[in-house]
Design an enzyme around this catalytic site. Structure first.
Site, short mmCIF file in Angstrom:
data_model
loop_
_atom_site.label_atom_id
_atom_site.label_comp_id
_atom_site.label_asym_id
_atom_site.label_seq_id
_atom_site.Cartn_x
_atom_site.Cartn_y
_atom_site.Cartn_z
N HIS A 61 0.84 -1.21 0.00
CA HIS A 61 0.00 0.00 0.00
C HIS A 61 0.87 1.25 0.00
O HIS A 61 1.26 1.77 1.05
CB HIS A 61 -0.90 -0.04 1.24
CG HIS A 61 -1.98 1.00 1.22
ND1 HIS A 61 -3.15 0.85 1.90
CD2 HIS A 61 -2.07 2.20 0.60
CE1 HIS A 61 -3.91 1.91 1.71
NE2 HIS A 61 -3.27 2.75 0.93
N HIS A 63 1.63 5.13 -2.09
CA HIS A 63 1.24 6.17 -3.04
C HIS A 63 2.50 6.83 -3.59
O HIS A 63 3.16 7.58 -2.88
CB HIS A 63 0.36 7.22 -2.35
CG HIS A 63 -0.92 6.66 -1.81
ND1 HIS A 63 -2.09 6.66 -2.52
CD2 HIS A 63 -1.19 6.05 -0.62
CE1 HIS A 63 -3.05 6.08 -1.80
NE2 HIS A 63 -2.53 5.70 -0.64
N ARG A 65 3.25 9.52 -6.47
CA ARG A 65 2.28 10.50 -6.96
C ARG A 65 2.34 10.70 -8.46
O ARG A 65 2.08 11.80 -8.95
CB ARG A 65 2.50 11.83 -6.23
CG ARG A 65 2.41 11.74 -4.71
CD ARG A 65 1.08 11.19 -4.23
NE ARG A 65 0.89 11.46 -2.78
CZ ARG A 65 -0.20 11.12 -2.11
NH1 ARG A 65 -1.18 10.48 -2.72
NH2 ARG A 65 -0.31 11.38 -0.82
N ASN A 96 -4.91 6.47 -6.98
CA ASN A 96 -5.54 7.79 -6.83
C ASN A 96 -4.59 8.92 -7.19
O ASN A 96 -4.38 9.86 -6.44
CB ASN A 96 -6.10 7.98 -5.41
CG ASN A 96 -5.05 7.88 -4.33
OD1 ASN A 96 -4.08 7.15 -4.47
ND2 ASN A 96 -5.23 8.61 -3.24
N HIS A 202 -5.85 -0.72 5.34
CA HIS A 202 -5.76 0.11 6.56
C HIS A 202 -6.95 -0.04 7.52
O HIS A 202 -7.66 0.92 7.82
CB HIS A 202 -5.46 1.57 6.25
CG HIS A 202 -6.30 2.26 5.22
ND1 HIS A 202 -7.66 2.13 5.14
CD2 HIS A 202 -5.95 3.11 4.22
CE1 HIS A 202 -8.11 2.87 4.16
NE2 HIS A 202 -7.09 3.48 3.59
N ASP A 275 0.77 2.51 3.79
CA ASP A 275 -0.04 3.60 3.24
C ASP A 275 0.83 4.85 3.07
O ASP A 275 0.41 5.98 3.37
CB ASP A 275 -1.28 3.89 4.10
CG ASP A 275 -2.31 4.73 3.37
OD1 ASP A 275 -2.08 5.07 2.20
OD2 ASP A 275 -3.34 5.06 3.98
N HIS A 279 3.32 14.09 1.19
CA HIS A 279 2.84 15.46 0.94
C HIS A 279 3.92 16.42 1.40
O HIS A 279 4.58 16.17 2.42
CB HIS A 279 1.56 15.76 1.74
CG HIS A 279 0.38 14.94 1.34
ND1 HIS A 279 -0.30 15.12 0.15
CD2 HIS A 279 -0.26 13.92 1.99
CE1 HIS A 279 -1.31 14.27 0.08
NE2 HIS A 279 -1.30 13.52 1.17
ZN LIG Z 1 -3.74 4.79 0.83
#
Ligand SMILES: [Zn+2]
Length: 412
Positions: A61, A63, A65, A96, A202, A275, A279
């Site tokens: 899991h 991200h 970007r 996403n 999660h 996860d 940012h």
């Molecule tokens: Zn996530």
């Protein structure tokens, strides 16, 4: 056969046994595993006396970007270096992105970006209300992702029984962001219409652990993931950390956290993932800070500290972060140190410490919610398919990762 690399004397940890070994690697794979006393010749021989040897971790899991409008937060190139420094050699990345990775065209763009990854990777393909043909066509990917609650980049989550019924009937492995009532609703639909495995990402609430435990007891084909931040931080930390402790799901109570640990102990929870969601600091400091925290580099040190504290065993760590992720998603050659497997290996010094600091994080935004934590155990060296991609005290490498191949798991 000439061996490319011989790793001599490390203690190999697997879910079944722990023993000192000498390992021979050639062409990116493990080709020999012998007793530590046996000698082997190779182009390079490295002594691992006193070190633990684990299969490279698989973070299910993550991200990154890319492709598109969020690339300033972190890329396959940057985040994979943080992963390698933390002993993670394979990651499954989330769809996403902006644009959403739910079409062949965006998947092709994601693959282009991912070629710059240092570690191996696979994709969660995004499901929307109107892309079922594309989801079905992406059946060679490890898994397809359902967003059923709001999170970064997702403002209108799927909420249609009829659509979900059609998705569940595809029989593909599905991952799902489904919190609280939404999880109960999804488990009900999956029990009725599901023909493939459902992987719930999660899990954070005690009631979610209970719902998944009951579903498993009923024989439902479901798996559950917990994150390091939900296992190690609570709403008390959220108050202290402010935006740097905000993610979806949010941090929960100590009672919820205890339920996660009970779920690990009784097998309700199958994997630990991060996860990892980078940012920038200026985004976190803004008037509308986006949810999400990084975690790739700190995953293994934090779990090693739990081992030192007696809350987990090394065998559990390997099962939760390597063996089970590989089995659930059918990742060929991954998740175990065995003859014929990819030579994804992590050497750990259990007597050294890792001090987690913002300044030593390779994630592009350069911060961590675990700043100031000291963990007993340190990642010394990491090999991805036999190539040294990280060595303690040195910069991680760059590039060379490739996409995983999948052999669809059948229900055992
Ligand atoms: Zn996530």
């Amino acid at each position: 056969m000439t061996l490319d690399l011989v790793l001599r004397g490390g203690t190999l940890v697997s879910p079944q046994a722990t023993r000192p070994v000498t390992i021979g690697l050639a062409a990116g794979r493990v080709v020999l595993i012998l007793d530590a006393a046996e000698s082997l010749a190779g182009r390079e021989v490295r002594d691992l006396d006193g070190l633990l040897l684990l299969p490279g971790l698989i973070d299910c899991h993550v991200h990154c970007r890319e492709p598109g409008g969020h690339a300033h937060k972190g890329t396959y190139a940057s985040e994979s270096r943080a992963a390698a420094a933390g002993g993670v050699t394979t990651m499954l990345t989330m769809p996403n992105t902006v644009p959403f990775c739910g079409s062949a065209a965006v998947l092709a763009a994601a693959r282009e970006c991912a070629q710059r990854s240092l570690i191996d990777y696979g994709f969660h393909f995004g499901v929307t209300a109107d892309n079922l043909a594309e989801v079905a066509a992406a059946a060679d990917l490890p898994v397809a992702k359902l967003y059923l609650n709001e999170t970064t980049g997702i403002t209108s989550p799927l909420a249609d029984d009829a659509v979900l019924r059609r998705v569940l009937a595809l029989g593909l492995p599905l991952s799902a962001h489904a919190e609280g009532d939404t999880l109960d609703w999804l488990l009900g639909l999956h029990a009725r219409w599901g023909t493939g495995p459902l992987y719930v990402v999660h899990v954070a609430l005690a009631r979610e652990v209970a719902a998944l435990r009951a579903a498993k007891a009923r024989g439902q084909w479901v798996y559950a993931e917990a994150t390091t931040h939900h296992l190690l931080l609570t709403d008390q930390d959220a108050a202290r950390l402010g935006p740097y402790g905000d993610m979806r799901p949010t941090l929960k109570t100590a009672a919820d956290q205890a339920a996660l640990w009970a779920g690990l102990a009784d097998g309700t929870i199958d994997t630990i993932a991060t996860d990892h969601a980078p940012h920038l600091r200026e985004e976190k400091e803004s008037g509308s800070p986006p949810p999400g925290v990084p975690g790739l580099q700190t995953l293994l040190p934090l779990l090693l500290e739990q081992v030192a504290a007696g809350r987990l065993t090394l065998a559990q760590v390997v099962r939760l972060t390597a063996a089970q992720p590989a089995a659930i998603f059918g990742l060929c050659g991954k998740g175990a140190v065995a003859v014929g497997s990819d030579a994804d290996l992590v050497a750990v010094d259990p007597t050294a410490a890792t001090v987690i600091e913002h300044a030593t994080q390779y994630t592009w935004p350069g911060w961590t919610p675990f700043d100031g934590w000291t963990c007993r155990g340190r990642v010394e060296a990491v090999w991805r398919r036999g190539e040294l991609v990280y060595e303690a005290g040195q910069e991680p490498g760059t590039g060379g990762g490739r996409e995983v191949t999948v052999a669809r798991a059948h229900r055992s």
